[in-house]
Design a protein around this motif. Structure first.
Motif, mmCIF file in Angstrom:
data_model
loop_
_atom_site.group_PDB
_atom_site.id
_atom_site.type_symbol
_atom_site.label_atom_id
_atom_site.label_comp_id
_atom_site.label_asym_id
_atom_site.label_seq_id
_atom_site.Cartn_x
_atom_site.Cartn_y
_atom_site.Cartn_z
ATOM 1 N N THR A 1 93.683 -36.277 -54.258
ATOM 2 C CA THR A 1 95.078 -36.715 -54.182
ATOM 3 C C THR A 1 96.002 -35.805 -54.988
ATOM 4 O O THR A 1 95.577 -35.040 -55.849
ATOM 5 C CB THR A 1 95.199 -38.154 -54.693
ATOM 6 O OG1 THR A 1 94.634 -38.238 -56.009
ATOM 7 C CG2 THR A 1 94.459 -39.109 -53.773
ATOM 8 N N LEU A 2 97.306 -35.924 -54.702
ATOM 9 C CA LEU A 2 98.316 -35.045 -55.287
ATOM 10 C C LEU A 2 98.901 -35.666 -56.555
ATOM 11 O O LEU A 2 99.290 -36.839 -56.554
ATOM 12 C CB LEU A 2 99.430 -34.801 -54.267
ATOM 13 C CG LEU A 2 100.290 -33.551 -54.453
ATOM 14 C CD1 LEU A 2 99.438 -32.300 -54.285
ATOM 15 C CD2 LEU A 2 101.425 -33.553 -53.441
ATOM 16 N N HIS A 3 98.970 -34.867 -57.616
ATOM 17 C CA HIS A 3 99.455 -35.325 -58.914
ATOM 18 C C HIS A 3 100.529 -34.394 -59.470
ATOM 19 O O HIS A 3 100.558 -33.208 -59.170
ATOM 20 C CB HIS A 3 98.302 -35.414 -59.915
ATOM 21 C CG HIS A 3 97.412 -36.590 -59.690
ATOM 22 N ND1 HIS A 3 96.647 -36.724 -58.552
ATOM 23 C CD2 HIS A 3 97.171 -37.692 -60.432
ATOM 24 C CE1 HIS A 3 95.974 -37.864 -58.625
ATOM 25 N NE2 HIS A 3 96.267 -38.468 -59.743
ATOM 26 N N LEU A 4 101.381 -34.974 -60.304
ATOM 27 C CA LEU A 4 102.448 -34.239 -60.976
ATOM 28 C C LEU A 4 102.289 -34.402 -62.481
ATOM 29 O O LEU A 4 102.231 -35.522 -62.985
ATOM 30 C CB LEU A 4 103.814 -34.766 -60.533
ATOM 31 C CG LEU A 4 105.034 -34.206 -61.261
ATOM 32 C CD1 LEU A 4 105.220 -32.723 -60.944
ATOM 33 C CD2 LEU A 4 106.291 -34.997 -60.894
ATOM 34 N N LEU A 5 102.243 -33.275 -63.201
ATOM 35 C CA LEU A 5 102.093 -33.308 -64.647
ATOM 36 C C LEU A 5 103.171 -32.458 -65.311
ATOM 37 O O LEU A 5 103.533 -31.391 -64.808
ATOM 38 C CB LEU A 5 100.717 -32.788 -65.066
ATOM 39 C CG LEU A 5 99.531 -33.652 -64.670
ATOM 40 C CD1 LEU A 5 98.954 -33.210 -63.345
ATOM 41 C CD2 LEU A 5 98.446 -33.605 -65.737
ATOM 42 N N PRO A 6 103.689 -32.928 -66.445
ATOM 43 C CA PRO A 6 104.667 -32.132 -67.191
ATOM 44 C C PRO A 6 103.998 -30.931 -67.847
ATOM 45 O O PRO A 6 102.793 -30.943 -68.130
ATOM 46 C CB PRO A 6 105.191 -33.116 -68.238
ATOM 47 C CG PRO A 6 104.049 -34.062 -68.459
ATOM 48 C CD PRO A 6 103.386 -34.203 -67.117
ATOM 49 N N VAL A 7 104.782 -29.887 -68.100
ATOM 50 C CA VAL A 7 104.288 -28.675 -68.751
ATOM 51 C C VAL A 7 105.230 -28.326 -69.902
ATOM 52 O O VAL A 7 106.459 -28.305 -69.730
ATOM 53 C CB VAL A 7 104.219 -27.492 -67.764
ATOM 54 C CG1 VAL A 7 103.865 -26.190 -68.484
ATOM 55 C CG2 VAL A 7 103.199 -27.777 -66.665
ATOM 56 N N THR A 8 104.665 -28.074 -71.058
ATOM 57 C CA THR A 8 105.427 -27.564 -72.200
ATOM 58 C C THR A 8 104.853 -26.203 -72.595
ATOM 59 O O THR A 8 103.684 -25.900 -72.317
ATOM 60 C CB THR A 8 105.364 -28.524 -73.398
ATOM 61 O OG1 THR A 8 103.986 -28.797 -73.722
ATOM 62 C CG2 THR A 8 106.064 -29.840 -73.084
ATOM 63 N N TRP A 9 105.674 -25.390 -73.231
ATOM 64 C CA TRP A 9 105.252 -24.055 -73.631
ATOM 65 C C TRP A 9 105.213 -23.969 -75.154
ATOM 66 O O TRP A 9 106.161 -24.357 -75.845
ATOM 67 C CB TRP A 9 106.213 -23.001 -73.084
ATOM 68 C CG TRP A 9 106.095 -22.845 -71.592
ATOM 69 C CD1 TRP A 9 106.625 -23.648 -70.631
ATOM 70 C CD2 TRP A 9 105.385 -21.821 -70.916
ATOM 71 N NE1 TRP A 9 106.287 -23.198 -69.385
ATOM 72 C CE2 TRP A 9 105.531 -22.062 -69.513
ATOM 73 C CE3 TRP A 9 104.636 -20.699 -71.318
ATOM 74 C CZ2 TRP A 9 104.947 -21.237 -68.553
ATOM 75 C CZ3 TRP A 9 104.069 -19.877 -70.361
ATOM 76 C CH2 TRP A 9 104.221 -20.140 -68.994
ATOM 77 N N VAL A 10 104.092 -23.455 -75.664
ATOM 78 C CA VAL A 10 103.918 -23.244 -77.103
ATOM 79 C C VAL A 10 103.372 -21.836 -77.307
ATOM 80 O O VAL A 10 102.303 -21.487 -76.769
ATOM 81 C CB VAL A 10 102.948 -24.282 -77.712
ATOM 82 C CG1 VAL A 10 102.702 -23.968 -79.191
ATOM 83 C CG2 VAL A 10 103.497 -25.688 -77.555
ATOM 84 N N ASP A 11 104.110 -21.017 -78.036
ATOM 85 C CA ASP A 11 103.696 -19.639 -78.325
ATOM 86 C C ASP A 11 103.389 -18.851 -77.053
ATOM 87 O O ASP A 11 102.421 -18.062 -77.003
ATOM 88 C CB ASP A 11 102.475 -19.627 -79.256
ATOM 89 C CG ASP A 11 102.780 -20.225 -80.628
ATOM 90 O OD1 ASP A 11 103.943 -20.103 -81.078
ATOM 91 O OD2 ASP A 11 101.870 -20.821 -81.232
ATOM 92 N N GLY A 12 104.187 -19.080 -76.020
ATOM 93 C CA GLY A 12 104.007 -18.321 -74.788
ATOM 94 C C GLY A 12 102.877 -18.783 -73.898
ATOM 95 O O GLY A 12 102.517 -18.092 -72.946
#
Length: 521
Positions: free
Chosen positions: A283-294
């Motif tokens: 199944t299809l999922h959506l997850l948040p993404v954060t950036w730390v040190d590139g």
């Protein structure tokens, strides 16, 4: 963070909750091997289709949560191989595997591999098509999961995995038209057990090679999401894990997918869940993404190790768009099939029609390639079976064109199959139930109009029934457990065949599919 069991398995919640939040999965059906892009304020996603035609489905969204199917890239699977045609029916689990979609020079580009035929690409100025005829870039076996990339200087690249050679990941340059590989530029940039699912990005001047691989964690082999990073496309690379994988019981191994950025600069990851043990598939999922040190962190960094964990819900990325659920019901009044339909292998032309009888789908009966083997019946028209609280499919059929030896009706299939059908022997018609060869015979049917129904819930236990008036339904006592097979979730479909001769047809007036909404109702 609530668990998958609390949110999805027990309550059947999914997608847009109508209050500015969403719950994973965002689509509770088999949309495996996704890749995503943003073009302006629109989002587009592709998903592999394997042995189903048309191939490589395309979806559209305005908010990353509500998705609708808008088309396919490959209208005719015989452009790939005659083995995918109705007279072969031997490419189950093969065909169109994972690919990538990109937008470059005002065109949409899709690249994919098949395990037996090699590399293919097509392009279009419109995502819903028409798409250009497939370009066969390289005839070769044992490759998968290719992804294109164009650098600022216009040079095109294509990355892919040679899974038949210990999962070596290769990078090639392409010609200016993007339809040929320069094989003498071949460069192996990574190798690890099960390395595949490559996506290439250039972000803030750095090259990122997203991929997944199999690592031994928590006492077992699990598919883990990784990233390579370098200031040069040929390395040397740093490597980092992006999200922990805990297996089927906790997160079902999110892995294959794509990164994208919304117009406001926020990042997200669209993924399938790699464990397809349930009947609905991956199944299809959506997850948040954060950036730390590139480095991107997918999901939620719970323990501060800068590696994410699966997230089962959150705020919608864009809240101004209403809830839209996938289209599944149809009245056959158009001269083309709606895009949610796919055939099992390439259909036999001339043996189905939307125009021979206006307002009906006509399925002519063909002799199976192997009598008694349902998986060799051509022209089975299918949709994905969703996993929601309450799923009901109704179809109204007209039997007046049936002839001796013909059998037609409604089916489910994965590893096994189950059908409710009408079988005509001489002039006698009887209702039948068939669970992978184990049959039950019901009543004789003397009228031409008949209604068939399939019902299942979260557990995937199906009940077939029929009606003589469209109101009062008679259930078969048997129950069938929906299942997945050949890397696909369960499919529900319409079929017609004749074990004796190429005689008879079935007319289908409509196909209505009701399912539980995102809030579980």
């Amino acid at each position: 963070m609530k668990s998958a069991l609390e949110l999805s398995s027990k309550n059947g919640l999914w997608g847009d909750q109508g209050d500015g939040t969403y719950i994973n999965p965002i689509l509770p059906g088999d949309f495996s091997d996704p890749d995503v892009i943003r073009v302006g304020s629109d989002f587009y996603c592709i998903s592999s289709t394997l042995h189903f035609s048309p191939g490589m489905v395309i979806l559209h969204s305005k908010d990353l949560v509500n998705w609708v199917i808008i088309g396919h890239v490959v209208n005719d699977l015989t452009q790939i191989s005659p083995e995918l045609n109705f007279d072969k029916m031997n490419r189950y689990g093969r065909g169109v595997w994972a690919g990538a979609i990109r937008y470059y020079k005002d065109k949409f580009w899709v690249y994919f591999c098949t395990p037996d035929e090699g590399f293919f690409m097509s392009s279009s100025i419109r995502p819903e098509g028409p798409w250009e005829p497939l370009q066969h870039m390289w005839q070769i076996e044992g490759w998968d999961d290719c992804c294109p990339f164009w650098d600022e200087d216009g040079q095109g690249y294509l990355a892919a995995t040679n899974f038949s050679d210990e999962y070596k990941m290769h990078l090639f340059q392409m010609n200016e038209e993007g339809n040929q590989l320069w094989k003498d530029t071949d460069f192996v940039f990574h190798q690890y057990k099960g390395s595949e699912a490559t996506k290439i990005y250039k972000i803030d001047g750095l090259y990122y090679f997203f991929h997944s691989e199999v690592r031994h964690q928590a006492g077992k082999d699990l598919r883990v999401v990784m990233m390579l990073r370098s200031s040069h496309i040929r390395g040397p690379y740093e490597e980092k894990e992006l999200i922990h994988s805990h297996g089927e019981a906790l997160d079902r191994e999110p892995n294959q997918g794509g990164l994208l950025q919304t117009e406001d600069g926020t990042w997200y990851f669209i993924s399938h869940q790699g464990t397809g043990g349930y009947y609905e598939g991956r199944t299809l999922h959506l997850l948040p993404v954060t950036w730390v040190d590139g480095w991107p962190i997918i999901g939620e960094d719970i323990d501060g190790d800068e590696i994410g964990e699966m997230v089962w819900g959150g705020q919608k990325p864009i809240e101004s768009y209403p809830l839209i659920t996938p289209s599944t019901s149809v009245n056959f009044t158009n001269d083309m099939l709606d895009p949610q339909w796919e055939w099992n292998h390439q259909p036999r032309a001339g043996k189905w029609s939307l125009t021979e009888r206006q307002g009906y789908l006509r399925l002519h009966a063909c002799v199976p390639l192997e009598v008694g083997n349902f998986f060799t019946v051509c022209n089975i028209l299918t949709q994905r079976s969703l996993r929601t609280v309450n799923n009901v499919v109704f179809t109204k059929i007209d039997l007046s064109g049936m002839e001796d030896g013909q059998e037609a009706g409604l089916c489910h299939f994965g590893t096994r199959y189950c059908t409710i059908s009408i079988k005509q022997e001489g002039t006698v018609r009887t209702i039948r139930y068939n669970d992978t060869g184990i049959q039950s015979i019901g009543s004789r049917i003397s009228q031409c109009d008949l209604w068939l129904r399939s019902c299942w819930g979260l557990d995937g236990i199906n009940t077939f029934s029929y009606s003589l008036d469209g109101k009062n339904f008679i259930d078969f006592d048997e129950r069938y457990q929906l299942n997945w097979g050949n890397y696909r979730g369960d499919r529900i479909g319409l079929f017609s065949f004749n074990n004796k001769a190429e005689n008879g047809y079935l007319d289908i007036e409509w196909f209505h599919y009701r399912y539980g909404g995102p809030q579980g109702q």
